[in-house]
Design a protein around this motif. Structure first.
Motif, PDB file in Angstrom:
ATOM      1  N   VAL A 148      24.072  18.186   7.038  1.00 16.20           N
ATOM      2  CA  VAL A 148      25.072  17.684   7.984  1.00 16.20           C
ATOM      3  C   VAL A 148      24.356  17.291   9.272  1.00 16.20           C
ATOM      4  O   VAL A 148      23.639  18.101   9.863  1.00 16.20           O
ATOM      5  N   CYS A 149      24.553  16.054   9.702  1.00 12.12           N
ATOM      6  CA  CYS A 149      24.009  15.560  10.973  1.00 12.12           C
ATOM      7  C   CYS A 149      25.138  15.648  11.993  1.00 12.12           C
ATOM      8  O   CYS A 149      26.036  14.809  11.994  1.00 12.12           O
ATOM      9  N   SER A 150      25.087  16.649  12.860  1.00 10.98           N
ATOM     10  CA  SER A 150      26.211  16.887  13.761  1.00 10.98           C
ATOM     11  C   SER A 150      26.188  16.025  15.019  1.00 10.98           C
ATOM     12  O   SER A 150      27.227  15.838  15.654  1.00 10.98           O
ATOM     13  N   VAL A 151      25.035  15.494  15.404  1.00  7.24           N
ATOM     14  CA  VAL A 151      24.943  14.686  16.620  1.00  7.24           C
ATOM     15  C   VAL A 151      24.041  13.484  16.372  1.00  7.24           C
ATOM     16  O   VAL A 151      22.970  13.612  15.788  1.00  7.24           O
ATOM     17  N   THR A 171      18.565   7.125  11.607  1.00 11.22           N
ATOM     18  CA  THR A 171      17.959   5.844  11.256  1.00 11.22           C
ATOM     19  C   THR A 171      16.894   6.119  10.204  1.00 11.22           C
ATOM     20  O   THR A 171      16.284   7.184  10.196  1.00 11.22           O
ATOM     21  N   ALA A 172      16.684   5.187   9.306  1.00  3.86           N
ATOM     22  CA  ALA A 172      15.685   5.364   8.257  1.00  3.86           C
ATOM     23  C   ALA A 172      14.327   5.643   8.883  1.00  3.86           C
ATOM     24  O   ALA A 172      13.845   4.874   9.710  1.00  3.86           O
ATOM     25  N   GLY A 173      13.734   6.780   8.527  1.00  6.85           N
ATOM     26  CA  GLY A 173      12.441   7.172   9.071  1.00  6.85           C
ATOM     27  C   GLY A 173      12.521   7.748  10.474  1.00  6.85           C
ATOM     28  O   GLY A 173      11.494   8.031  11.087  1.00  6.85           O
ATOM     29  N   GLY A 174      13.736   7.956  10.973  1.00  7.20           N
ATOM     30  CA  GLY A 174      13.923   8.470  12.329  1.00  7.20           C
ATOM     31  C   GLY A 174      13.642   9.959  12.454  1.00  7.20           C
ATOM     32  O   GLY A 174      13.614  10.701  11.467  1.00  7.20           O
ATOM     33  N   ALA A 175      13.468  10.391  13.674  1.00 10.51           N
ATOM     34  CA  ALA A 175      13.157  11.785  13.981  1.00 10.51           C
ATOM     35  C   ALA A 175      14.367  12.684  13.731  1.00 10.51           C
ATOM     36  O   ALA A 175      15.506  12.288  13.928  1.00 10.51           O
ATOM     37  N   GLY A 234      18.940   6.734   6.708  1.00  7.38           N
ATOM     38  CA  GLY A 234      19.665   6.332   7.912  1.00  7.38           C
ATOM     39  C   GLY A 234      21.143   6.176   7.682  1.00  7.38           C
ATOM     40  O   GLY A 234      21.880   5.817   8.586  1.00  7.38           O
ATOM     41  N   LYS A 235      21.627   6.470   6.491  1.00  2.00           N
ATOM     42  CA  LYS A 235      23.055   6.354   6.195  1.00  2.00           C
ATOM     43  C   LYS A 235      23.706   7.722   6.343  1.00  2.00           C
ATOM     44  O   LYS A 235      23.094   8.751   6.075  1.00  2.00           O
ATOM     45  N   ILE A 236      24.966   7.727   6.774  1.00  2.51           N
ATOM     46  CA  ILE A 236      25.722   8.951   6.960  1.00  2.51           C
ATOM     47  C   ILE A 236      27.130   8.706   6.436  1.00  2.51           C
ATOM     48  O   ILE A 236      27.679   7.613   6.612  1.00  2.51           O
ATOM     49  N   ASP A 237      27.712   9.692   5.750  1.00  2.00           N
ATOM     50  CA  ASP A 237      29.054   9.482   5.200  1.00  2.00           C
ATOM     51  C   ASP A 237      30.125  10.021   6.153  1.00  2.00           C
ATOM     52  O   ASP A 237      29.824  10.519   7.239  1.00  2.00           O
ATOM     53  N   SER A 238      31.375   9.931   5.758  1.00  2.00           N
ATOM     54  CA  SER A 238      32.485  10.333   6.615  1.00  2.00           C
ATOM     55  C   SER A 238      32.517  11.835   6.878  1.00  2.00           C
ATOM     56  O   SER A 238      33.171  12.295   7.809  1.00  2.00           O
ATOM     57  N   ASN A 239      31.802  12.622   6.095  1.00  2.00           N
ATOM     58  CA  ASN A 239      31.706  14.071   6.302  1.00  2.00           C
ATOM     59  C   ASN A 239      30.473  14.448   7.120  1.00  2.00           C
ATOM     60  O   ASN A 239      30.121  15.624   7.182  1.00  2.00           O
TER      61      ASN A 239
END
Length: 172
Positions: A104-107, A111-115, A154-159
């Protein structure tokens, strides 16, 4: 029926799912009994000096980072609709040390290859930030950079589930 009515994309799965198993290295150690804190699937994990795992918390550092708790064998034993599944203190815990996993990415927006950052201190200006949570944006001294981890696509879904890749083992 036209394809437009089906939707644009599927969810990326559940936190803690190994997403690309060809490069996965998974270690198993006991969850530390001290403090009585469970480790949820997808949580960042630290390696303790006594060869146990603990949930990454405010005292977590890059040097202690061991990997991500995965749902490799253990299944959820609580079937409420909001249950994520976890390893209780004293349970054996599977942790991905190298490879790709969903978290889960909360904040921020990955991005692809991002920190990848993990929050160590709450910040009232960022209400979604939770201690031990993964983030795609730095927050001064309130988060730490995990140098051997990158956002995979770098993709994130609705959850808020996104994929990260641990490039190399940080701890044995």
């Amino acid at each position: 029926m036209p394809g437009g009515v089906i939707g644009k994309s599927l969810n990326f799965g559940y936190p803690g799912n190994v997403s690309r198993s060809v490069d996965a290295i998974i270690a198993n150690r006991i969850v530390n009994l001290a403090g009585g804190v469970s480790i949820n699937f997808g949580d960042p994990v630290i390696l303790n000096a006594d060869n146990t795992f603990s949930k990454f918390a405010a005292t977590g550092t890059l040097a202690k980072f061991a990997g991500v708790a995965v749902r490799e064998v253990k299944q959820n034993t609580v079937y409420a609709s909001n249950a994520t599944g976890s390893y209780a203190p004293g349970d054996p815990c599977d942790v991905l040390e190298r490879g790709s996993v969903t978290v889960v990415c909360s904040v921020g927006t990955p991005t692809a290859g991002g920190a990848v950052y993990i929050r160590t201190t709450l910040n009232g200006a960022i209400p979604l930030g939770v201690v031990g949570g993964y983030e795609a944006a730095a927050d001064s001294t309130n988060s730490i950079l995990i140098t051997n981890m990158k956002w995979t696509t770098g993709k994130i879904d609705s959850n808020l589930v996104a994929e990260v890749t641990i490039l190399g083992r940080n701890n044995p």
